[in-house]
Design a protein around this motif. Structure first.
Motif: not given
Length: 441
Positions: A175-185
């Motif tokens: 929880l709270g971690k960052q995931l990039l989707i097509n470079g968008s955080p």
């Protein structure tokens, strides 16, 4: 003769000929044991199938699908905008028998966390999606109305995504971690629990106990997993999906009129299932301007087929076990006839000192019922032992379930067979002529 006296006489006769009585009980033992095991297996299968169906949405789940337009309406195909967000809004406003509505937009996107990257399906959803798709959170929260209104960059992920992109971290730590989707955080706000069938769960636990977790991960990759889509879920707000990834693809459309990829619904009450579907059809006829380019996909036919298959399995297994009991009953009849032949003089003496035909009939019948009752008791032990063997031999299948009703039914059927098997020998013994019986050598 009193019932207790009859029972005492029957048991004394059974114990006097132990081997012969054991042989006559054998068929009943096998029949009752196989009937209990069969009913336990079918009950286990039934529970497993029903649990699986609930996990994937249940009967209340309805999917609005595209349909090829009929020939009569071919000239009007361009009047319909297709499945759009407006469909969901009109259904919500005019179909009160629908409890939850989940419009979805899909995107095949590049997912990355640090040096770990892969491609995966990303789905934009409404808050209702959690209930419509029967999702359960392990930690965190789901997409909220505030997320949709503000088009936040919140993301909820499945358990397999967590283990793939955040190895070594628990759901709480993710929880709270960052995931990039097509470079968008995007920020992880929720993690779903792991979805799996009961047999897959037991297999995982068995292999984990044997320290073969790696073997499980490798072998499951090539095995059909009905929950793979749920375990690999990456869900973001529908508005975020449109504004962040879809708006540039549809410059002439606003969010309300852009086409969606999936529209799923949940019926509020199955007692009004047909009325709910009719309300949905009426709403879609308005938004699609009378063009019949949609269909409602339900799970009724699948559920009916499942029920018929379970019923057929129960019937076939029950017939096989019943045949075993009938064969056992024939064995009891033969043994009782042989016993009567040996005891003709004894029966003649009893009649000569005042025993009535009814007393002789009840005595022989009591012996037959006692044999079947004792065989039924042994059959219960044999059935439970057989179920335990099946669990150990095939631990990953649907666990057999032994219920009190199946035991009572098996024993009742055994006693009925015993009573039916003893009627003819009892009649034959009760109709002997006393003088002829006394002269018998």
């Amino acid at each position: 003769m009193s019932p207790f006296r009859l029972l005492e006489t029957a048991l004394r006769e059974i114990t006097a000929h132990k081997f012969r009585s054991a042989l006559s009980m054998l068929g009943v033992v096998l029949g009752v044991g196989s009937l209990i095991a069969t009913m336990a297996l079918t009950r286990g299968i039934e529970r497993g199938v029903r649990a699986f169906m609930q996990q994937i949405g249940g009967l209340e789940f309805v999917n609005v699908t595209n349909k090829e337009i009929s020939g009569q309406q071919m000239d009007f195909w361009n009047l319909s905008p297709g499945r759009t967000l407006m469909d969901a809004r009109v259904i919500a406003a005019s179909a009160p028998l629908i409890s939850h509505i989940s419009p979805e937009m899909n995107l095949g996107a590049a997912i990355s966390v640090g040096e770990i990257s892969d491609r995966n399906l990303v789905i934009g959803v409404w808050p209702d999606h959690a209930v419509a798709a029967r999702h359960e959170l392990a930690q965190g929260r789901f997409i909220t109305a505030w997320d949709v209104e503000r088009a936040t960059k919140a993301v909820v992920i499945g358990d397999e995504i967590r283990t793939r992109f955040f190895p070594g971290k628990s759901a709480t730590e993710t929880l709270g971690k960052q995931l990039l989707i097509n470079g968008s955080p995007f920020q992880v706000v929720g993690v779903f629990k792991r979805y799996e069938r009961e047999q897959d769960k037991r297999m995982r636990e068995i292999l984990a106990a044997r320290n073969k977790g790696a073997a499980r991960a490798g072998s499951s990759r090539h095995r059909f997993d009905p929950f793979r889509r749920k375990n690999t879920s990456i869900l973001i707000p529908l508005s975020t999906m449109f504004h962040e990834f879809k708006a540039g693809l549809f410059p002439m459309d606003d969010m309300e009129s852009v086409r969606i990829d999936t529209l799923t619904l949940r019926v509020r009450n199955l007692d009004h299932f047909r009325e709910a579907l009719e309300q949905v059809r009426n709403a879609l006829n308005v938004t699609h301007r009378g063009v019949d380019d949609f269909d409602l996909e339900t799970r009724e036919e699948w559920f009916d087929r499942m029920e018929s298959n379970i019923a057929a399995t129960k019937m076939s297994g029950g017939l096989i076990a019943a045949i075993s009991l009938i064969v056992g009953g024939i064995g009891i009849t033969n043994i009782m006839l042989a016993s009567i032949t040996e005891r003709i003089r004894e029966i003649g003496i009893r009649m000569a000192v005042g025993a009535r035909q009814r007393d002789i009939f009840l005595q022989i019948l009591a012996e037959s019922v006692s044999i079947s009752l004792l065989g039924g008791a042994c059959g219960i032990i044999a059935g439970i032992a057989l179920v335990e063997v099946l669990i150990r031999v095939a631990p990953t299948e649907n666990l057999p379930v032994i219920e009190a009703t199946s035991i009572l039914l098996s024993v009742a059927f055994a006693v009925l067979i015993g009573a039916a098997s003893g009627i003819y020998p009892a009649l034959k013994a009760s109709r002997l002529e006393p003088i002829s019986a006394l002269r018998y050598e």
